[in-house]
Motif scaffolding. Structure first.
Motif, PDB file in Angstrom:
ATOM      1  N   MET A  47       0.847  -1.173   0.000  1.00 51.21           N
ATOM      2  CA  MET A  47       0.000   0.000   0.000  1.00 51.21           C
ATOM      3  C   MET A  47       0.893   1.237   0.000  1.00 51.21           C
ATOM      4  O   MET A  47       1.830   1.311   0.781  1.00 51.21           O
ATOM      5  CB  MET A  47      -0.882   0.036   1.249  1.00 51.21           C
ATOM      6  N   ASN A  48       0.566   2.172  -0.871  1.00 50.80           N
ATOM      7  CA  ASN A  48       1.345   3.406  -0.822  1.00 50.80           C
ATOM      8  C   ASN A  48       0.508   4.543  -0.242  1.00 50.80           C
ATOM      9  O   ASN A  48       0.562   5.667  -0.693  1.00 50.80           O
ATOM     10  CB  ASN A  48       1.949   3.761  -2.180  1.00 50.80           C
ATOM     11  N   PHE A  49      -0.274   4.204   0.782  1.00 48.32           N
ATOM     12  CA  PHE A  49      -0.968   5.209   1.578  1.00 48.32           C
ATOM     13  C   PHE A  49      -0.942   4.744   3.024  1.00 48.32           C
ATOM     14  O   PHE A  49      -0.694   3.577   3.324  1.00 48.32           O
ATOM     15  CB  PHE A  49      -2.412   5.436   1.095  1.00 48.32           C
ATOM     16  N   SER A  50      -1.146   5.687   3.916  1.00 45.68           N
ATOM     17  CA  SER A  50      -1.217   5.371   5.339  1.00 45.68           C
ATOM     18  C   SER A  50      -2.599   5.738   5.854  1.00 45.68           C
ATOM     19  O   SER A  50      -3.376   6.405   5.172  1.00 45.68           O
ATOM     20  CB  SER A  50      -0.143   6.142   6.105  1.00 45.68           C
ATOM     21  N   ILE A  51      -2.897   5.301   7.057  1.00 46.11           N
ATOM     22  CA  ILE A  51      -4.147   5.645   7.725  1.00 46.11           C
ATOM     23  C   ILE A  51      -3.812   6.649   8.824  1.00 46.11           C
ATOM     24  O   ILE A  51      -2.869   6.445   9.589  1.00 46.11           O
ATOM     25  CB  ILE A  51      -4.800   4.399   8.377  1.00 46.11           C
ATOM     26  N   GLY A  52      -4.576   7.719   8.899  1.00 44.88           N
ATOM     27  CA  GLY A  52      -4.441   8.700   9.977  1.00 44.88           C
ATOM     28  C   GLY A  52      -5.731   8.755  10.766  1.00 44.88           C
ATOM     29  O   GLY A  52      -6.819   8.835  10.189  1.00 44.88           O
ATOM     30  N   ILE A  53      -5.622   8.699  12.081  1.00 49.45           N
ATOM     31  CA  ILE A  53      -6.811   8.674  12.944  1.00 49.45           C
ATOM     32  C   ILE A  53      -6.724   9.816  13.954  1.00 49.45           C
ATOM     33  O   ILE A  53      -5.700   9.991  14.599  1.00 49.45           O
ATOM     34  CB  ILE A  53      -6.912   7.347  13.722  1.00 49.45           C
ATOM     35  N   THR A  54      -7.824  10.563  14.095  1.00 48.11           N
ATOM     36  CA  THR A  54      -7.922  11.559  15.154  1.00 48.11           C
ATOM     37  C   THR A  54      -8.756  10.969  16.283  1.00 48.11           C
ATOM     38  O   THR A  54      -9.747  10.271  16.040  1.00 48.11           O
ATOM     39  CB  THR A  54      -8.580  12.856  14.663  1.00 48.11           C
ATOM     40  N   THR A  55      -8.348  11.243  17.524  1.00 50.69           N
ATOM     41  CA  THR A  55      -9.085  10.702  18.663  1.00 50.69           C
ATOM     42  C   THR A  55      -8.899  11.586  19.887  1.00 50.69           C
ATOM     43  O   THR A  55      -8.062  12.499  19.887  1.00 50.69           O
ATOM     44  CB  THR A  55      -8.663   9.248  18.959  1.00 50.69           C
ATOM     45  N   PHE A  56      -9.678  11.316  20.919  1.00 59.98           N
ATOM     46  CA  PHE A  56      -9.557  12.009  22.199  1.00 59.98           C
ATOM     47  C   PHE A  56     -10.098  11.110  23.304  1.00 59.98           C
ATOM     48  O   PHE A  56     -10.621  10.023  23.042  1.00 59.98           O
ATOM     49  CB  PHE A  56     -10.249  13.382  22.172  1.00 59.98           C
ATOM     50  N   LYS A  57      -9.956  11.552  24.538  1.00 61.48           N
ATOM     51  CA  LYS A  57     -10.159  10.725  25.720  1.00 61.48           C
ATOM     52  C   LYS A  57     -11.459   9.921  25.753  1.00 61.48           C
ATOM     53  O   LYS A  57     -11.439   8.730  26.031  1.00 61.48           O
ATOM     54  CB  LYS A  57     -10.062  11.592  26.972  1.00 61.48           C
ATOM     55  N   ARG A  58     -12.564  10.531  25.488  1.00 64.24           N
ATOM     56  CA  ARG A  58     -13.849   9.818  25.625  1.00 64.24           C
ATOM     57  C   ARG A  58     -14.040   8.750  24.564  1.00 64.24           C
ATOM     58  O   ARG A  58     -15.032   8.027  24.585  1.00 64.24           O
ATOM     59  CB  ARG A  58     -15.005  10.812  25.588  1.00 64.24           C
ATOM     60  N   ARG A  59     -13.096   8.630  23.650  1.00 61.75           N
ATOM     61  CA  ARG A  59     -13.253   7.691  22.536  1.00 61.75           C
ATOM     62  C   ARG A  59     -12.253   6.526  22.593  1.00 61.75           C
ATOM     63  O   ARG A  59     -12.038   5.863  21.590  1.00 61.75           O
ATOM     64  CB  ARG A  59     -13.073   8.437  21.215  1.00 61.75           C
TER      65      ARG A  59
END
Length: 185
Positions: free
Chosen positions: A1-13
């Motif tokens: 794969m020539n892409f990555s996964i980016g994830i945004t998150t915070f405490k309640r999740r």
């Protein structure tokens, strides 16, 4: 794969983030995953939460984590995920998603290989494909827009102004790609 996964998150999740990371690893053991962890507005980054997220991520290979000691904008998190990726393309997603089809990453790779879009809305701005090239050409997401407000609308408006069209949208086709947003009611 020539892409990555980016994830945004915070405490309640934390729990749904864990499910998403496990979901990604079930589909692909090797794809680069970059995680951007936001702090709470009034409390900063909880140390116990920081330890939990780092422990969770350390259980999988090729997962990189960026934490913020104070709350930052979603725009900054998105920019950081794309900039720090080791690949030209990033699939940026909220933590409340699930990839429901085992071929979803292959389908995204085919999209890149066949059309080479610089941007595609896979499930609106809850899950979108972004190239470093486009971010450099367009200018970054506006980090002055705090508390998750209009960062996507601002970028979309600038995109339309620059290119005279809307980005490729597969939003109505997300069932085919296998991206599902969880309801957090």
């Amino acid at each position: 794969m020539n892409f990555s996964i980016g994830i945004t998150t915070f405490k309640r999740r934390l729990n749904i983030f864990k499910m998403l990371l496990q979901n990604i690893r079930h589909i692909n053991q090797d794809i680069e995953v970059n995680v951007s962890v936001n702090a709470d507005y009034d409390a900063g980054l909880c140390d116990d939460y920081r330890r939990d997220i780092l422990k969770t991520c350390s259980e999988y290979k090729n997962v990189n984590v960026c934490t913020y000691p104070t709350m930052t904008s979603l725009s900054k998190m998105w920019n950081t995920l794309v900039i720090n990726s080791s690949t030209e393309y990033s699939v940026i997603c909220n933590d409340d998603l699930a990839f429901t089809c085992n071929t979803v990453f292959n389908d995204i790779q085919k999209l890149i290989d066949n059309n080479a879009p610089d941007m595609a809305l896979l499930s609106g701005f809850s899950c979108f494909l972004m190239s470093k090239k486009l971010l450099d050409e367009m200018g970054y997401f506006d980090e002055r827009l705090l508390v998750h407000s209009e960062e996507d609308g601002d970028f979309l408006w600038r995109y339309i102004q620059k290119y005279g069209k809307i980005p490729l949208s597969l939003e109505n086709d997300t069932g085919g790609l296998g991206i599902k947003s969880w309801s957090l009611d």
